[in-house]
Write a protein that holds these residues in place. Sequence first.
Motif, PDB file in Angstrom:
ATOM      1  N   LEU A 147       0.922  -1.163   0.008  1.00 28.55           N
ATOM      2  CA  LEU A 147      -0.119  -0.090  -0.065  1.00 28.55           C
ATOM      3  C   LEU A 147       0.787   1.271  -0.119  1.00 28.55           C
ATOM      4  O   LEU A 147       0.562   2.004  -0.857  1.00 28.55           O
ATOM      5  N   VAL A 148       1.933   1.367   0.906  1.00 31.75           N
ATOM      6  CA  VAL A 148       2.843   2.105   0.938  1.00 31.75           C
ATOM      7  C   VAL A 148       3.372   2.561  -0.400  1.00 31.75           C
ATOM      8  O   VAL A 148       3.406   3.760  -0.942  1.00 31.75           O
ATOM      9  N   ALA A 149       3.694   1.414  -1.185  1.00 35.02           N
ATOM     10  CA  ALA A 149       4.468   1.559  -2.343  1.00 35.02           C
ATOM     11  C   ALA A 149       3.526   2.176  -3.477  1.00 35.02           C
ATOM     12  O   ALA A 149       3.753   2.909  -4.373  1.00 35.02           O
ATOM     13  N   ARG A 150       2.303   1.572  -3.536  1.00 31.35           N
ATOM     14  CA  ARG A 150       1.309   1.890  -4.612  1.00 31.35           C
ATOM     15  C   ARG A 150       0.990   3.564  -4.280  1.00 31.35           C
ATOM     16  O   ARG A 150       0.647   3.992  -5.300  1.00 31.35           O
ATOM     17  N   TRP A 151       0.748   3.851  -3.125  1.00 31.64           N
ATOM     18  CA  TRP A 151       0.115   5.175  -2.874  1.00 31.64           C
ATOM     19  C   TRP A 151       1.354   6.286  -2.817  1.00 31.64           C
ATOM     20  O   TRP A 151       1.390   7.565  -3.055  1.00 31.64           O
ATOM     21  N   ASN A 152       2.590   5.902  -2.790  1.00 31.34           N
ATOM     22  CA  ASN A 152       3.911   6.531  -2.512  1.00 31.34           C
ATOM     23  C   ASN A 152       3.741   7.582  -1.579  1.00 31.34           C
ATOM     24  O   ASN A 152       3.675   8.646  -1.721  1.00 31.34           O
ATOM     25  N   CYS A 153       3.307   7.013  -0.417  1.00 34.90           N
ATOM     26  CA  CYS A 153       2.913   8.053   0.817  1.00 34.90           C
ATOM     27  C   CYS A 153       3.678   7.809   2.073  1.00 34.90           C
ATOM     28  O   CYS A 153       4.169   6.743   2.166  1.00 34.90           O
ATOM     29  N   PRO A 154       3.707   8.896   2.857  1.00 35.05           N
ATOM     30  CA  PRO A 154       4.612   8.797   4.092  1.00 35.05           C
ATOM     31  C   PRO A 154       3.827   7.717   4.972  1.00 35.05           C
ATOM     32  O   PRO A 154       2.507   7.531   5.007  1.00 35.05           O
ATOM     33  N   VAL A 155       4.652   7.043   5.701  1.00 32.81           N
ATOM     34  CA  VAL A 155       4.198   6.135   6.932  1.00 32.81           C
ATOM     35  C   VAL A 155       4.731   6.564   8.143  1.00 32.81           C
ATOM     36  O   VAL A 155       5.796   6.687   8.246  1.00 32.81           O
ATOM     37  N   LEU A 156       3.921   6.824   9.187  1.00 34.02           N
ATOM     38  CA  LEU A 156       4.434   6.722  10.521  1.00 34.02           C
ATOM     39  C   LEU A 156       4.087   5.376  11.123  1.00 34.02           C
ATOM     40  O   LEU A 156       3.172   4.914  11.006  1.00 34.02           O
ATOM     41  N   GLN A 157       5.183   4.908  12.199  1.00 28.98           N
ATOM     42  CA  GLN A 157       4.805   3.626  12.723  1.00 28.98           C
ATOM     43  C   GLN A 157       4.757   3.910  14.206  1.00 28.98           C
ATOM     44  O   GLN A 157       5.589   4.680  14.774  1.00 28.98           O
ATOM     45  N   THR A 158       4.037   3.022  15.103  1.00 30.28           N
ATOM     46  CA  THR A 158       3.960   3.243  16.359  1.00 30.28           C
ATOM     47  C   THR A 158       5.097   2.084  16.844  1.00 30.28           C
ATOM     48  O   THR A 158       5.710   1.613  16.139  1.00 30.28           O
ATOM     49  N   TYR A 159       5.318   2.418  17.963  1.00 28.85           N
ATOM     50  CA  TYR A 159       6.676   1.481  18.568  1.00 28.85           C
ATOM     51  C   TYR A 159       6.188  -0.141  18.453  1.00 28.85           C
ATOM     52  O   TYR A 159       7.155  -0.666  18.170  1.00 28.85           O
ATOM     53  N   LYS A 160       4.824  -0.409  18.485  1.00 26.82           N
ATOM     54  CA  LYS A 160       4.644  -1.639  18.489  1.00 26.82           C
ATOM     55  C   LYS A 160       4.672  -2.245  16.828  1.00 26.82           C
ATOM     56  O   LYS A 160       4.659  -3.440  16.602  1.00 26.82           O
ATOM     57  N   SER A 161       4.773  -1.422  15.754  1.00 23.53           N
ATOM     58  CA  SER A 161       4.884  -1.818  14.519  1.00 23.53           C
ATOM     59  C   SER A 161       6.177  -1.513  13.784  1.00 23.53           C
ATOM     60  O   SER A 161       6.264  -1.826  12.471  1.00 23.53           O
ATOM     61  N   PHE A 162       6.976  -0.728  14.659  1.00 24.87           N
ATOM     62  CA  PHE A 162       8.093  -0.393  13.914  1.00 24.87           C
ATOM     63  C   PHE A 162       9.162  -1.604  13.314  1.00 24.87           C
ATOM     64  O   PHE A 162       8.875  -2.613  13.776  1.00 24.87           O
ATOM     65  N   GLY A 163       9.367  -1.506  12.104  1.00 22.94           N
ATOM     66  CA  GLY A 163       9.953  -2.295  11.435  1.00 22.94           C
ATOM     67  C   GLY A 163       9.008  -3.029  10.218  1.00 22.94           C
ATOM     68  O   GLY A 163       9.535  -3.650   9.424  1.00 22.94           O
ATOM     69  N   THR A 164       7.856  -2.556  10.187  1.00 25.30           N
ATOM     70  CA  THR A 164       6.866  -3.268   9.099  1.00 25.30           C
ATOM     71  C   THR A 164       6.987  -2.582   7.855  1.00 25.30           C
ATOM     72  O   THR A 164       7.053  -3.146   7.013  1.00 25.30           O
ATOM     73  N   VAL A 165       7.556  -1.250   8.080  1.00 25.57           N
ATOM     74  CA  VAL A 165       8.094  -0.710   6.695  1.00 25.57           C
ATOM     75  C   VAL A 165       9.603  -0.302   7.299  1.00 25.57           C
ATOM     76  O   VAL A 165       9.909   0.205   8.134  1.00 25.57           O
ATOM     77  N   SER A 166      10.549  -0.803   6.161  1.00 26.01           N
ATOM     78  CA  SER A 166      12.010  -0.430   6.618  1.00 26.01           C
ATOM     79  C   SER A 166      12.343   0.859   6.746  1.00 26.01           C
ATOM     80  O   SER A 166      11.922   1.805   6.249  1.00 26.01           O
ATOM     81  N   SER A 167      13.213   1.166   7.946  1.00 23.46           N
ATOM     82  CA  SER A 167      13.538   2.640   8.129  1.00 23.46           C
ATOM     83  C   SER A 167      14.462   3.250   6.837  1.00 23.46           C
ATOM     84  O   SER A 167      14.687   4.110   6.833  1.00 23.46           O
ATOM     85  N   ASP A 168      14.965   2.211   5.878  1.00 27.36           N
ATOM     86  CA  ASP A 168      15.774   2.808   4.822  1.00 27.36           C
ATOM     87  C   ASP A 168      14.665   3.222   3.994  1.00 27.36           C
ATOM     88  O   ASP A 168      15.156   3.819   2.828  1.00 27.36           O
TER      89      ASP A 168
END
Length: 135
Positions: A47-68
């Motif tokens: 979804l992030v790739a398709r929308w090319n949009c920013p994502v914030l992550q909670t501490y519980k989800s950190f790593g679901t989208v690479s920090s790179d």
Amino acid sequence: ATAGATAAGAVALPEGLGRLLASARRPLLIAGMQAAQARASRALRELVARWNCPVLQTYKSFGTVSSDDPRAVGFYVGGAAEESVLRQADLIVLYGFDAIEFPPHRWRAEAPVVELTTHAFERDIVQPAFTVVGA
């Protein structure tokens, strides 16, 4: 409006949700702890790739989208650090955001909120325009 999974497993979308999603020019995803499940995190990255949009992550989800990934713009902690990102958004999608991850204060964002969750729950902080419940 709330939608849920059909008997065939597909999720029926409430009327008006498609228009809201299609009209968003600056959507923001906020990934919560439900996004940490393997299938959910794959879908989130797509979804992030398709929308090319920013994502914030909670501490519980950190790593679901690479920090790179340049679209991973930081943590959501309900504080001032992410306020500028929230203010720029014209739509906020809570992706697997669980009840325990809401801030203890008033929701500060003004953009409409869409909630994608595995289960419905009560909340006092924000009332989404649409909630979609499904796996």
